[in-house]
Write a protein that holds these residues in place. Structure first.
Motif, short mmCIF file in Angstrom:
data_model
loop_
_atom_site.label_atom_id
_atom_site.label_comp_id
_atom_site.label_asym_id
_atom_site.label_seq_id
_atom_site.Cartn_x
_atom_site.Cartn_y
_atom_site.Cartn_z
N GLU A 275 0.82 -1.21 0.00
CA GLU A 275 0.00 0.00 0.00
C GLU A 275 0.85 1.26 0.00
OE1 GLU A 275 -2.78 -0.28 3.20
OE2 GLU A 275 -3.90 -1.93 2.28
N ASN A 276 2.17 1.11 -0.13
CA ASN A 276 3.05 2.26 -0.21
C ASN A 276 2.80 2.98 -1.54
OD1 ASN A 276 5.35 4.00 -0.67
ND2 ASN A 276 6.52 2.79 0.80
N PRO A 277 2.47 4.28 -1.52
CA PRO A 277 2.16 4.99 -2.77
C PRO A 277 3.33 5.06 -3.74
CG PRO A 277 2.31 6.52 -0.89
CD PRO A 277 2.30 5.14 -0.33
N ALA A 278 4.55 4.81 -3.25
CA ALA A 278 5.71 4.82 -4.16
C ALA A 278 5.77 3.57 -5.03
CB ALA A 278 7.00 4.95 -3.34
N LEU A 279 5.07 2.50 -4.63
CA LEU A 279 5.17 1.25 -5.37
C LEU A 279 4.55 1.32 -6.76
CD1 LEU A 279 6.05 -1.67 -5.54
CD2 LEU A 279 4.04 -2.33 -4.22
N PRO A 280 3.29 1.80 -6.92
CA PRO A 280 2.75 1.87 -8.29
C PRO A 280 3.56 2.79 -9.19
CG PRO A 280 1.27 2.92 -6.70
CD PRO A 280 2.28 2.16 -5.91
N GLU A 281 4.11 3.86 -8.63
CA GLU A 281 4.93 4.77 -9.43
C GLU A 281 6.18 4.06 -9.94
OE1 GLU A 281 7.45 8.94 -8.87
OE2 GLU A 281 5.95 8.35 -7.38
N ALA A 282 6.78 3.24 -9.07
CA ALA A 282 7.99 2.51 -9.46
C ALA A 282 7.67 1.48 -10.55
CB ALA A 282 8.59 1.81 -8.24
N ILE A 283 6.55 0.76 -10.40
CA ILE A 283 6.16 -0.23 -11.42
C ILE A 283 5.87 0.46 -12.75
CG2 ILE A 283 4.48 -2.02 -12.01
CD1 ILE A 283 4.03 -2.40 -9.00
N GLN A 284 5.20 1.60 -12.67
CA GLN A 284 4.88 2.36 -13.88
C GLN A 284 6.15 2.71 -14.65
OE1 GLN A 284 2.92 6.07 -13.12
NE2 GLN A 284 2.99 6.73 -15.25
N LYS A 285 7.18 3.15 -13.95
CA LYS A 285 8.44 3.53 -14.61
C LYS A 285 9.09 2.33 -15.30
CE LYS A 285 9.65 7.43 -11.62
NZ LYS A 285 10.61 7.94 -10.61
N VAL A 286 8.98 1.15 -14.67
CA VAL A 286 9.57 -0.05 -15.28
C VAL A 286 8.90 -0.36 -16.61
CG1 VAL A 286 9.84 -2.55 -15.05
CG2 VAL A 286 10.32 -1.08 -13.10
N PHE A 287 7.56 -0.35 -16.63
CA PHE A 287 6.85 -0.81 -17.82
C PHE A 287 6.63 0.30 -18.85
CE2 PHE A 287 5.71 -4.06 -14.65
CZ PHE A 287 6.16 -5.17 -15.35
N GLN A 288 6.96 1.53 -18.50
CA GLN A 288 6.91 2.61 -19.48
C GLN A 288 8.11 2.55 -20.43
OE1 GLN A 288 6.60 6.19 -17.15
NE2 GLN A 288 4.48 6.56 -17.79
#
Length: 345
Positions: A275-288
Motif C-alpha cells: 500500500e506504499n504509494p511509491a510502489l505503483p509509481e515505481a512499477i509504472q516507470k519499469v513498464f513505461q
C-alpha cells in the motif's frame, strides 16, 4: 602465524594472561604479512570475549584491532576481520564504524576491480549456504572457514549504521547486498543438521522436562520469532522507499527484488509494502520503458508480481495494485509483460 593461533586458544582459558601478551601483539601489529594480520584479528576477537569492557586492557585491545583492521589492507585480512569481529560491534562505536567502512570498501572494490572481483566480493560472507574458506593456518592446520556475517551480527545495529551511511552517500550496491542479507538471508537461515543420536537425545530430554520448562522454552521460541519480525519490520521502515526506488534498476534487481518479495509475502510487512504509494509509481516507470531497453528486467518484475498475485498473503493487495495501475494507465498494457499480469487479475 600458527603460534598466534595457539595463543587464541590459551587466552580463552586464562584471561589473566591477556595483559602479558598485549605488548607482543602490539609489536606484531606492525608486521605486514597478511597471515599474521589475520591471526591478530582472530586472537583479538577472542580476547574481546574475556576482557572487561571499558578497562585499560580493553581500550588497548580496540586500538590494536583498529590498527590491523583497515580499509587499505588486503581483502583476506578484511574478510577475516569482518567475520571474527562481527559479534562484537555493539561493544565499541569505532569498531562498528570501521566494520561498515571495510564492508563498503570490499563492495566498492568488487564493482571496479573487473577480473579480480571474486577476491573482493561480499557474496560468500553474506551467504549462509556457501561459507568462504581462506588458506590461513589454524592451531590444527588446514583452512579457516569464515562464518557468514548474518549468523553473527546484531541486525538492528547494522540497520542503524547502514541507514546512516545511505543518508550520507546515496544507495550503493553493497548496501543493497547487506539489506538483502538482513531480510532474505537472515530469515532463511537453515537449521543445523541433526544426527540420529542428537534427535533421540533431544526427544528423551523433552520427555523428562517438566511442563514449566517446556512452557519456558516455548516462550523463548516465541520471543525469537518476534525478534525476526521486528528486524523485518524495521528493515522495511528504514529501507522500504530506497528498495522501491531500486525496482526500476536492473543493476540492483538481483538483490532488491528478493527483498521486496520477502516483505510482500510476510504477514507483518505485506500490507505496509503493497500500500506504499511509491510502489505503483515505481512499477509504472519499469513498464513505461521500451522493451528493448529493459526487456529482461521487465520480465523479472512481471514474474515477481505474478507470484505475488498468486500468494495467499500478498494476493489481494497485489491484484488490486496491478488492476488499478492498468486502469489508470491503459497505455502500459502495450507492454506484453504487464498485459500478462493484467490477465491474472
Amino acid at each position: 602465524a600458527a603460534s598466534l593461533a595457539m595463543l587464541a586458544v590459551v587466552v580463552q582459558h586464562d584471561p589473566h594472561f591477556v595483559p602479558r601478551v598485549l605488548p607482543t601483539l602490539e609489536r606484531l601489529a606492525a608486521d605486514d604479512w597478511w597471515e599474521v594480520q589475520c591471526q591478530l584479528l582472530i586472537v583479538g576477537a577472542k580476547l574481546l570475549e574475556v576482557v572487561e569492557p571499558g578497562c585499560d586492557v580493553w581500550d588497548q585491545l580496540i586500538s590494536l584491532l583498529l590498527r590491523v583492521f583497515r580499509r587499505d589492507t588486503t581483502p583476506n585480512v578484511q574478510k577475516v576481520g569482518l567475520a571474527y569481529l562481527c559479534p562484537h560491534l555493539d561493544a565499541n562505536k569505532l569498531l562498528l564504524e570501521r566494520f561498515v567502512d571495510v564492508l563498503g570498501d570490499l563492495g566498492d572494490r568488487a564493482e571496479c576491480e573487473g577480473a579480480r572481483r571474486d577476491e573482493y566480493a561480499l557474496d560468500q560472507l553474506l551467504d549462509l549456504h556457501d561459507p568462504e574458506q581462506l588458506p590461513i593456518p589454524s592451531a590444527c592446520g588446514g583452512k579457516y572457514q569464515l562464518p557468514p556475517l548474518p549468523l553473527s551480527w546484531k541486525a538492528t545495529t547494522i540497520i542503524d549504521e547502514v541507514e546512516r551511511r545511505l543518508a550520507e552517500t546515496g544507495l550503493k550496491l553493497w548496501e543493497v547486498q547487506v539489506i538483502h542479507a538482513i531480510t532474505v538471508t537472515q530469515r532463511a537461515a537453515p537449521p543445523e543438521p541433526e544426527s540420529e543420536e542428537e534427535r533421540e537425545e533431544r526427544e528423551d530430554l523433552a520427555l523428562m522436562e517438566s511442563e514449566s520448562k517446556l512452557a519456558s522454552q516455548e516462550s523463548k521460541e516465541s520471543k525469537s520469532d518476534l525478534r525476526d519480525e521486528h528486524v523485518l519490520s524495521l528493515s522495511l521502515e528504514r529501507f522500504g522507499d530506497a528498495m522501491l526506488g531500486c525496482i526500476e534498476s536492473p543493476q540492483f534487481a538481483g538483490f532488491s527484488l528478493p527483498i521486496i518479495r520477502t516483505w510482500a509475502e510476510h504477514p507483518i510487512t505485506s500490507q505496509k509494502l503493497l500500500e506504499n504509494p511509491a510502489l505503483p509509481e515505481a512499477i509504472q516507470k519499469v513498464f513505461q520503458a521500451h522493451e528493448e531497453e529493459l526487456g529482461e528486467h521487465q520480465r523479472l518484475v512481471g514474474q515477481l508480481f505474478a507470484d505475488l498475485i498468486k500468494s495467499p498473503i500478498a494476493g489481494p493487495a497485489a491484484t488490486a495494485l496491478i488492476s488499478s495501475l492498468c486502469q489508470a494507465f491503459p497505455e502500459l498494457l502495450e507492454n506484453p509483460a504487464l498485459a500478462d499480469l493484467e490477465e491474472l487479475t
